[in-house]
Design a protein around this motif. Sequence first.
Motif, mmCIF file in Angstrom:
data_model
loop_
_atom_site.group_PDB
_atom_site.id
_atom_site.type_symbol
_atom_site.label_atom_id
_atom_site.label_comp_id
_atom_site.label_asym_id
_atom_site.label_seq_id
_atom_site.Cartn_x
_atom_site.Cartn_y
_atom_site.Cartn_z
ATOM 1 N N LYS A 127 -2.309 -0.096 -3.348
ATOM 2 C CA LYS A 127 -2.555 -1.336 -2.593
ATOM 3 C C LYS A 127 -2.966 -1.042 -1.156
ATOM 4 C CE LYS A 127 1.620 -2.766 -3.254
ATOM 5 N NZ LYS A 127 2.019 -1.792 -4.264
ATOM 6 N N SER A 128 -2.181 -0.173 -0.506
ATOM 7 C CA SER A 128 -2.455 0.078 0.922
ATOM 8 C C SER A 128 -3.779 0.794 1.088
ATOM 9 C CB SER A 128 -1.321 0.898 1.541
ATOM 10 O OG SER A 128 -0.087 0.256 1.318
ATOM 11 N N SER A 129 -4.045 1.783 0.229
ATOM 12 C CA SER A 129 -5.318 2.512 0.328
ATOM 13 C C SER A 129 -6.487 1.557 0.129
ATOM 14 C CB SER A 129 -5.396 3.608 -0.736
ATOM 15 O OG SER A 129 -4.268 4.434 -0.691
ATOM 16 N N VAL B 124 -4.113 -8.790 3.555
ATOM 17 C CA VAL B 124 -2.662 -8.624 3.655
ATOM 18 C C VAL B 124 -2.208 -7.590 2.641
ATOM 19 C CG1 VAL B 124 -0.447 -9.812 3.639
ATOM 20 C CG2 VAL B 124 -2.521 -11.078 4.264
ATOM 21 N N ASP B 125 -1.677 -6.492 3.159
ATOM 22 C CA ASP B 125 -1.149 -5.438 2.283
ATOM 23 C C ASP B 125 0.248 -5.864 1.854
ATOM 24 O OD1 ASP B 125 -0.534 -3.119 0.958
ATOM 25 O OD2 ASP B 125 -0.299 -1.894 2.764
ATOM 26 N N MET B 126 0.381 -6.250 0.591
ATOM 27 C CA MET B 126 1.652 -6.805 0.125
ATOM 28 C C MET B 126 2.630 -5.683 -0.229
ATOM 29 S SD MET B 126 1.135 -10.013 0.316
ATOM 30 C CE MET B 126 2.401 -10.831 -0.647
ATOM 31 N N PHE C 184 5.838 0.366 5.616
ATOM 32 C CA PHE C 184 4.504 0.336 6.219
ATOM 33 C C PHE C 184 3.745 1.653 6.105
ATOM 34 C CE2 PHE C 184 7.818 0.725 9.517
ATOM 35 C CZ PHE C 184 7.560 2.000 9.981
ATOM 36 N N SER C 185 2.470 1.557 5.787
ATOM 37 C CA SER C 185 1.641 2.757 5.779
ATOM 38 C C SER C 185 0.273 2.499 6.395
ATOM 39 C CB SER C 185 1.484 3.281 4.343
ATOM 40 O OG SER C 185 1.139 2.240 3.465
ATOM 41 N N VAL C 186 -0.011 1.235 6.720
ATOM 42 C CA VAL C 186 -1.333 0.890 7.251
ATOM 43 C C VAL C 186 -1.666 1.602 8.576
ATOM 44 C CG1 VAL C 186 -2.669 -1.033 8.215
ATOM 45 C CG2 VAL C 186 -1.561 -1.268 5.987
ATOM 46 N N ALA D 274 2.108 -6.401 5.412
ATOM 47 C CA ALA D 274 3.287 -7.196 5.048
ATOM 48 C C ALA D 274 4.319 -6.345 4.318
ATOM 49 C CB ALA D 274 2.886 -8.400 4.189
ATOM 50 N N ASP D 275 4.033 -5.064 4.197
ATOM 51 C CA ASP D 275 5.031 -4.151 3.642
ATOM 52 C C ASP D 275 5.910 -3.741 4.818
ATOM 53 O OD1 ASP D 275 6.488 -2.444 2.155
ATOM 54 O OD2 ASP D 275 4.791 -1.290 1.370
ATOM 55 N N ILE D 276 6.827 -4.653 5.155
ATOM 56 C CA ILE D 276 7.524 -4.583 6.440
ATOM 57 C C ILE D 276 8.201 -3.222 6.659
ATOM 58 C CG2 ILE D 276 9.302 -5.665 7.868
ATOM 59 C CD1 ILE D 276 6.844 -7.432 7.462
HETATM 60 MG MG LIG Z 1 1.640 0.345 0.194
#
Ligand SMILES: [Mg+2]
Length: 395
Positions: A128-130, A237-239, A156-158, A151-153
């Motif tokens: 998802k994040s990638s 939004v990265d869930m 987080f990896s963004v 939103a991956d509180i």
């Molecule tokens: Mg992720």
Amino acid sequence: MPDNTGSTPQDVISILRGVMDPELNDNIVDLGMVRSAEVEDGEAVITIALTTAGCPLRATIKRDVQHRVETLPDITSVTLRWDELTADEKARTMERARAKARDDARPTRVPTSTRVLAIASGKGGVGKSSVTVNLAAGLAAKGHTVGVLDADIWGFSVPRMLGVSERLEAERDVETDRPVIRPEKALVGDGEIQVVSMGLLVESEDSALMWRGLMLAKAVEQFLNDVAWGDMDYLLVDMPPGTGDVQMALARLLPQAEMIVITTPALGAQKVASRVADMARRSHMPVVGVIENMGAFVAPDGASYPLFGQGGGQRLSDEIGAPLIGSIPLEPAVGAGGDEGVPVALGSDGPASIAIRGIVERLVDEISPPTDIGGCSARMLAAIDDALGALDRPR
Ligand SMILES: [Mg+2]
Ligand SMILES: Nc1ncnc2c1ncn2[C@@H]1O[C@H](COP(=O)(O)OP(=O)(O)OP(=O)(O)O)[C@@H](O)[C@H]1O
């Protein structure tokens, strides 16, 4: 006898609350533009009244209405009928839009013209994040204004993947006396991406621990309310994996949000499909497409190795009735780009990069085109102002 499993006219109305008139800054239901919604034998028949029949926003509204309603369970076709608001209705619609603008009643600082795409999945670790950062980079490289909300509180990896590490600064809004957070900017070719993540607020993983009492949904709400997002064509939004609370909060705060589901090519998608469909139904967030990630690895000699199976993207797409937007192959450069903070979609001509750029094209052209503002409602407001002004003026 009513069909208990199918969608009702009320479901149609609920999902139409996510269709915005970007000029009037409100949804078409509350603006009184939805005349009627009926459902019979899987066909939804909806009548929409516009401010003027030749409204240029008509194409955008048509697409949004169809897209959302088609995602409802057991709806097989959508028929749209057009009408024009009567003079009285127009006055009421405009009054509502004005009152809303006056009270600044909008729930978030994200413009209603922004396309909001929640990148979700039925299970963790599928990319998802990638995919989020690469789509953002691809959109920005095409000249769109893009925001990324991580939103991956706590997971987080963004920030790492986009190469940003500056702390976010909070200031006070002089008008409202509320805190405002300026998003961080990641430079992407000629464009830029605005980034907000818990990773840019907490000093370290350790201090992240101290924040854990904060409810996840509350954190997302703050990111939407207190961040000075400004104009954006897209907000991705990265869930977080698992979703639940965050998903519901997002759907409530940004009713225009649409979901893109990431899956691997593994075929055991049955459980994932029902979980995704369930998430979408509960939050009234339509799934607008599926992206398959970690597709077959293509070796330099051209041999293809489907390490994570085959066909999962198409199967999920068939099961939930949303198009397969594309498939991104496994390629070490995807992980390396994430580690270096330079998304692979930029600059590389490898197979993953080509696939991502193809997906970006489809998003912009077909799946979720940017909102084209500059239509009829603004002209309408001006005309009403003129008319009212003429009445007020002494003759
Ligand atoms: Mg992720
Ligand atoms: N197409 C790909 N080719 C090679 N590696 C990939 C690909 N997509 C993702 N990865 C790698 O797989 C790992 C998981 O990806 P990512 O963190 O984006 O998944 P996620 O769904 O966001 O995970 P989580 O559920 O933990 O948030 C990362 O190490 C990433 O670099």
